[in-house]
Design an enzyme around this catalytic site. Structure first.
Site, PDB file in Angstrom:
ATOM      1  N   LYS A  78     -10.406  -0.498  10.736  1.00 43.26           N
ATOM      2  CA  LYS A  78     -10.594  -1.657   9.854  1.00 43.26           C
ATOM      3  C   LYS A  78     -10.965  -2.901  10.649  1.00 43.26           C
ATOM      4  CE  LYS A  78      -7.134  -0.003   6.542  1.00 43.26           C
ATOM      5  NZ  LYS A  78      -7.921   0.439   5.389  1.00 43.26           N
ATOM      6  N   CYS A  96      -4.796   2.571  -3.594  1.00 40.66           N
ATOM      7  CA  CYS A  96      -3.532   3.046  -2.998  1.00 40.66           C
ATOM      8  C   CYS A  96      -2.413   2.039  -3.218  1.00 40.66           C
ATOM      9  CB  CYS A  96      -3.680   3.348  -1.510  1.00 40.66           C
ATOM     10  SG  CYS A  96      -4.844   4.641  -1.173  1.00 40.66           S
ATOM     11  N   ASP A 143       3.264  -4.443   7.974  1.00 38.53           N
ATOM     12  CA  ASP A 143       2.048  -3.653   7.824  1.00 38.53           C
ATOM     13  C   ASP A 143       0.886  -4.643   7.977  1.00 38.53           C
ATOM     14  OD1 ASP A 143      -0.253  -2.482   6.931  1.00 38.53           O
ATOM     15  OD2 ASP A 143       0.572  -1.754   5.032  1.00 38.53           O
ATOM     16  N   GLN A 201      -4.384  -5.240   7.036  1.00 38.48           N
ATOM     17  CA  GLN A 201      -5.389  -6.152   6.485  1.00 38.48           C
ATOM     18  C   GLN A 201      -5.346  -7.534   7.131  1.00 38.48           C
ATOM     19  OE1 GLN A 201      -7.778  -5.108   4.861  1.00 38.48           O
ATOM     20  NE2 GLN A 201      -6.969  -3.124   4.258  1.00 38.48           N
ATOM     21  N   HIS A 248       0.875  -1.187   0.000  1.00 38.17           N
ATOM     22  CA  HIS A 248       0.000   0.000   0.000  1.00 38.17           C
ATOM     23  C   HIS A 248       0.911   1.236   0.000  1.00 38.17           C
ATOM     24  CE1 HIS A 248      -2.782   2.940   1.854  1.00 38.17           C
ATOM     25  NE2 HIS A 248      -3.770   2.119   1.554  1.00 38.17           N
TER      26      HIS A 248
HETATM   27  N1  PLP Z   1      -1.725  -0.700   4.690  1.00 40.62           N
HETATM   28  C1  PLP Z   1      -2.664  -1.446   4.104  1.00 40.62           C
HETATM   29  C2  PLP Z   1      -2.330  -2.826   3.622  1.00 40.62           C
HETATM   30  C3  PLP Z   1      -3.957  -0.931   3.951  1.00 40.62           C
HETATM   31  O1  PLP Z   1      -4.909  -1.668   3.357  1.00 40.62           O
HETATM   32  C4  PLP Z   1      -4.225   0.381   4.415  1.00 40.62           C
HETATM   33  C5  PLP Z   1      -5.573   0.981   4.206  1.00 40.62           C
HETATM   34  O2  PLP Z   1      -6.331   0.573   3.376  1.00 40.62           O
HETATM   35  C6  PLP Z   1      -3.210   1.095   5.029  1.00 40.62           C
HETATM   36  C7  PLP Z   1      -1.966   0.532   5.146  1.00 40.62           C
HETATM   37  C8  PLP Z   1      -3.455   2.472   5.556  1.00 40.62           C
HETATM   38  O3  PLP Z   1      -4.326   2.427   6.638  1.00 40.62           O
HETATM   39  P1  PLP Z   1      -4.895   3.776   7.292  1.00 40.62           P
HETATM   40  O4  PLP Z   1      -5.485   4.563   6.167  1.00 40.62           O
HETATM   41  O5  PLP Z   1      -5.899   3.298   8.278  1.00 40.62           O
HETATM   42  O6  PLP Z   1      -3.739   4.469   7.922  1.00 40.62           O
END
Ligand code: PLP
Length: 405
Positions: A224, A363, A198, A201, A121
């Site tokens: 999430k 993203c 990270d 998900q 992401h």
């Molecule tokens: N990393 C992953 C794999 C994501 O799916 C997301 C959000 O969709 C993020 C990071 C960023 O999360 P946040 O917008 O809650 O900071």
């Protein structure tokens, strides 16, 4: 799992759109929120609101207790050794910016190498690039196989004496691929390299045990995982957090301040400058209660059944469909395109049928580029979704595809 009872806990799921019941399949972007989490937020504003860690008065002590209980709750949920290894942030994005800036700033210099993967992401790419512009290190990108699983041979071959850090998603927000991070972490550690996960998900969909994984850092977002917006977590091993410089400066993160010298607070407060979203943080506890009451393994089994059922039907009944990401053990995310139909058109028309899906690059533009596409339609499941909703979605895709043909 009694899905109809679970659904009753989510007032928003009772909404109707364009005369039809809402079918919410945008859970990867954010999940909906059960009443007990909303109640905790309301309680925070109507009963206990006072700034944390600052007051001798009762309200401040109550608010502080709620926040610090939440920290212990999070630590137990991910099996951290100590609540002092749990840093609250605004979300995964801020958690990854914190690691990139503080740890990356400490470890990465000219000529050094950082390993990322093609399926990250933007939140796990751009913070590193911001640092790269200052420090001049090199990014190495692990490619993937056609089914969306990472090329682990390529990963192993990337380590050399300039490798300083690896950062990788536990689960891809586009492909649903669940990466073998435990194995990948062991490989990095064999080279003396720390590993950032990270977990945005993964945490809502599978049991995460940071000690079992041996992760050095693990980031995720409350919104999430049935929790409130504006709150995230960075787990970090104490030995790293102690060595790292603060990320932001301000109130609450200091021990003493003078114009000559400032010293910093103990963990985890060194990384929590300013007033945190203490009401959101206390509500995160209730989201964990919700998940644990149902059982994360039950949630995972239910979501996998929805994924299996929906994937089979789509592949059988929608001519010209391409599903991106078919790695074994993937989580309940279906990214797809049908023929030459544009993802926005599909998403807009599904919306008119009351079905909420996400469209676009999610993203993850480098991943889109490697797939040779601009975007996809993405449907993703959570604990409260039903087989009837999955069927409504498949019927919706068939109907919209027939219209767009
Ligand atoms: N990393 C992953 C794999 C994501 O799916 C997301 C959000 O969709 C993020 C990071 C960023 O999360 P946040 O917008 O809650 O900071």
């Amino acid at each position: 799992m009694d899905i109809s009872r679970i659904r009753e806990e989510f007032p928003i799921l009772g909404r109707r759109l364009y005369g039809r019941p809402l079918v919410y399949l945008d859970n990867t972007a954010t999940s909906e929120t059960p009443r007990e989490v909303v109640d905790a937020v309301v309680n925070g504003y109507t009963v206990t609101k006072a700034n944390v860690h600052r007051g001798v008065h009762t309200l401040s002590q109550e608010a502080t207790l709620l926040q610090e209980e939440a920290r212990r709750r999070v630590a137990a949920f991910i099996n951290a050794s100590s609540h002092e290894e749990v840093v609250f942030t605004r979300g995964t994005t801020e958690a990854l910016n914190l690691v990139a800036s503080s740890l990356g700033g400490m470890l990465l210099g000219e000529g050094d190498e950082l390993i990322l993967t093609v399926m990250e992401h933007h939140a796990n790419i751009v913070p590193w690039q911001l640092l790269q512009a200052l420090k001049g290190f090199r990014l190495r990108v692990v490619p993937m196989h056609e089914d969306g699983s990472l090329d682990l041979d390529a990963y192993r071959s990337m380590f050399n004496d300039r490798t300083r850090l690896v950062s990788c998603c536990h689960a891809s927000n586009v492909l649903g691929t669940v990466n073998p991070v435990k194995e990948m972490i062991a490989e990095a550690h064999a080279h003396g390299v720390p590993f950032v996960v990270d977990g945005a998900q993964a945490v809502p969909h599978m049991k995460v045990d940071v000690i079992d994984l041996d992760a050095d850092f693990y980031a995720f977002s409350a919104h999430k995982m049935y929790g409130p917006t504006g709150v995230g977590v960075l787990y970090g091993k104490r030995e790293w957090l102690e060595k790292m410089p603060p990320y932001q400066g301000g109130g609450e993160m200091i021990e003493s301040v003078s114009f000559d010298k400032t010293t910093f607070a103990e963990l985890p407060f060194k990384f929590e400058a300013g007033t945190p979203d203490f009401i959101g943080i206390s509500a995160l506890s209730k989201a964990i209660d919700f998940i644990e009451r149902i059982g994360i393994d039950n949630i995972a089994a239910h979501e996998h059944e929805l994924l299996r059922h929906t994937t089979e039907r789509l592949l059988r009944e929608v001519p010209g469909i391409r599903i991106f990401g078919q790695a074994p053990g993937k989580c309940a995310i279906i990214s797809f395109l049908v023929g030459n139909e544009h993802h926005y058109d599909m998403g807009m028309l599904l919306d008119k049928l009351g079905i909420a899906v996400r469209t676009g690059h999610h993203c993850a533009q480098p991943l889109m580029r490697s797939l040779g596409i601009e975007g996809t339609v993405r449907a993703s499941f959570a604990a409260y979704n039903t087989i009837e909703e999955a069927d409504a979605f498949v019927e919706g895709v068939k109907r919209v595809s027939a219209m767009l043909e």
